[in-house]
Design a protein around this motif. Structure first.
Motif, PDB file in Angstrom:
ATOM      1  N   VAL A 151       0.832  -1.201   0.000  1.00 40.65           N
ATOM      2  CA  VAL A 151       0.000   0.000   0.000  1.00 40.65           C
ATOM      3  C   VAL A 151       0.868   1.252   0.000  1.00 40.65           C
ATOM      4  O   VAL A 151       0.685   2.149  -0.822  1.00 40.65           O
ATOM      5  CB  VAL A 151      -0.971  -0.003   1.206  1.00 40.65           C
ATOM      6  CG1 VAL A 151      -1.685   1.324   1.332  1.00 40.65           C
ATOM      7  CG2 VAL A 151      -1.970  -1.138   1.060  1.00 40.65           C
ATOM      8  N   SER A 152       1.830   1.320   0.903  1.00 39.06           N
ATOM      9  CA  SER A 152       2.644   2.532   1.005  1.00 39.06           C
ATOM     10  C   SER A 152       3.555   2.720  -0.203  1.00 39.06           C
ATOM     11  O   SER A 152       3.838   3.850  -0.601  1.00 39.06           O
ATOM     12  CB  SER A 152       3.473   2.530   2.295  1.00 39.06           C
ATOM     13  OG  SER A 152       4.402   1.472   2.292  1.00 39.06           O
ATOM     14  N   GLY A 153       3.995   1.618  -0.810  1.00 40.94           N
ATOM     15  CA  GLY A 153       4.870   1.705  -1.975  1.00 40.94           C
ATOM     16  C   GLY A 153       4.149   1.722  -3.304  1.00 40.94           C
ATOM     17  O   GLY A 153       4.775   1.831  -4.357  1.00 40.94           O
ATOM     18  N   HIS A 154       2.813   1.602  -3.274  1.00 40.09           N
ATOM     19  CA  HIS A 154       1.993   1.572  -4.496  1.00 40.09           C
ATOM     20  C   HIS A 154       2.462   0.480  -5.454  1.00 40.09           C
ATOM     21  O   HIS A 154       2.616   0.706  -6.655  1.00 40.09           O
ATOM     22  CB  HIS A 154       1.997   2.924  -5.198  1.00 40.09           C
ATOM     23  CG  HIS A 154       1.541   4.043  -4.320  1.00 40.09           C
ATOM     24  ND1 HIS A 154       0.216   4.225  -3.986  1.00 40.09           N
ATOM     25  CD2 HIS A 154       2.241   5.023  -3.686  1.00 40.09           C
ATOM     26  CE1 HIS A 154       0.118   5.280  -3.187  1.00 40.09           C
ATOM     27  NE2 HIS A 154       1.326   5.775  -2.982  1.00 40.09           N
ATOM     28  N   VAL A 155       2.709  -0.722  -4.902  1.00 37.77           N
ATOM     29  CA  VAL A 155       3.134  -1.852  -5.728  1.00 37.77           C
ATOM     30  C   VAL A 155       2.152  -3.003  -5.580  1.00 37.77           C
ATOM     31  O   VAL A 155       1.440  -3.102  -4.578  1.00 37.77           O
ATOM     32  CB  VAL A 155       4.563  -2.330  -5.376  1.00 37.77           C
ATOM     33  CG1 VAL A 155       5.584  -1.234  -5.634  1.00 37.77           C
ATOM     34  CG2 VAL A 155       4.653  -2.828  -3.956  1.00 37.77           C
ATOM     35  N   ARG A 156       2.136  -3.864  -6.579  1.00 40.30           N
ATOM     36  CA  ARG A 156       1.233  -5.006  -6.578  1.00 40.30           C
ATOM     37  C   ARG A 156       1.957  -6.341  -6.413  1.00 40.30           C
ATOM     38  O   ARG A 156       1.337  -7.349  -6.148  1.00 40.30           O
ATOM     39  CB  ARG A 156       0.435  -5.028  -7.883  1.00 40.30           C
ATOM     40  CG  ARG A 156      -0.567  -3.912  -7.977  1.00 40.30           C
ATOM     41  CD  ARG A 156      -1.231  -3.885  -9.355  1.00 40.30           C
ATOM     42  NE  ARG A 156      -2.288  -2.906  -9.387  1.00 40.30           N
ATOM     43  CZ  ARG A 156      -2.108  -1.607  -9.553  1.00 40.30           C
ATOM     44  NH1 ARG A 156      -0.894  -1.127  -9.708  1.00 40.30           N
ATOM     45  NH2 ARG A 156      -3.127  -0.772  -9.575  1.00 40.30           N
ATOM     46  N   HIS A 157       3.277  -6.346  -6.604  1.00 39.51           N
ATOM     47  CA  HIS A 157       4.059  -7.579  -6.551  1.00 39.51           C
ATOM     48  C   HIS A 157       5.313  -7.337  -5.721  1.00 39.51           C
ATOM     49  O   HIS A 157       6.058  -6.397  -5.984  1.00 39.51           O
ATOM     50  CB  HIS A 157       4.471  -8.021  -7.958  1.00 39.51           C
ATOM     51  CG  HIS A 157       3.312  -8.169  -8.884  1.00 39.51           C
ATOM     52  ND1 HIS A 157       2.801  -7.130  -9.619  1.00 39.51           N
ATOM     53  CD2 HIS A 157       2.551  -9.238  -9.177  1.00 39.51           C
ATOM     54  CE1 HIS A 157       1.774  -7.549 -10.327  1.00 39.51           C
ATOM     55  NE2 HIS A 157       1.589  -8.821 -10.075  1.00 39.51           N
ATOM     56  N   VAL A 158       5.550  -8.226  -4.745  1.00 44.28           N
ATOM     57  CA  VAL A 158       6.709  -8.089  -3.872  1.00 44.28           C
ATOM     58  C   VAL A 158       7.512  -9.390  -3.906  1.00 44.28           C
ATOM     59  O   VAL A 158       7.016 -10.439  -3.466  1.00 44.28           O
ATOM     60  CB  VAL A 158       6.282  -7.763  -2.417  1.00 44.28           C
ATOM     61  CG1 VAL A 158       7.487  -7.721  -1.498  1.00 44.28           C
ATOM     62  CG2 VAL A 158       5.525  -6.441  -2.369  1.00 44.28           C
TER      63      VAL A 158
END
Length: 146
Positions: free
Chosen positions: A97-104
């Protein structure tokens, strides 16, 4: 607390990847055939970045005439947000959420051992909501804990 390891043990540890010299056209075909939303981009085994469907769409919008023949290294995201298997699952959700990413990517040292995505987060939240609802219904019926 549920750990990232727990999720990977259930969902699997498949990691879709390509070399940074791969073309966008090749990577789009691979993402489609593997039914994934991202590819981890490597150079000789070393993780260099990530290419997502959003990156592909931006590339097509900006370079409609030749995007398919250009290397993924021209469009991949190089500043990665990563996690480890020992991280709490809620920490990963917060990073997304904080990094605005969908894949980690999930790392063990320099080795990628899996990928957590937003669908995993949503599915986990849905399971937790169902469990809470079941607990509340059991409490109301007077059968909690079951």
């Amino acid at each position: 607390m549920e750990k990232v390891r727990d999720l990977l043990n259930v969902k699997g540890r498949h990691v879709a990847k390509c070399e940074q010299s791969c073309t966008l056209g090749e990577s789009a075909a691979q993402m489609s055939s593997e039914d994934v939303g991202s590819l981890l981009v490597h150079d000789g085994g070393e993780l260099k970045g990530i290419l997502t469907w959003h990156d592909l769409l931006r590339a097509l919008a900006r370079h409609p005439e030749d995007a398919g023949t250009r290397p993924v290294s021209d469009f991949m995201t190089t500043e990665l947000i990563t996690t480890t298997e020992d991280a709490d699952y809620s920490e990963v959700a917060d990073k997304m959420v904080s990094g605005h990413v969908r894949h980690v990517p999930v790392m063990d040292g320099n080795t990628v051992v899996g990928v957590v995505d937003r669908i995993d987060v949503v599915a986990r939240q849905f399971r937790q909501s169902e469990e809470k609802t079941d607990d509340l219904e059991a409490y109301i019926r007077g059968t909690y804990p079951s």
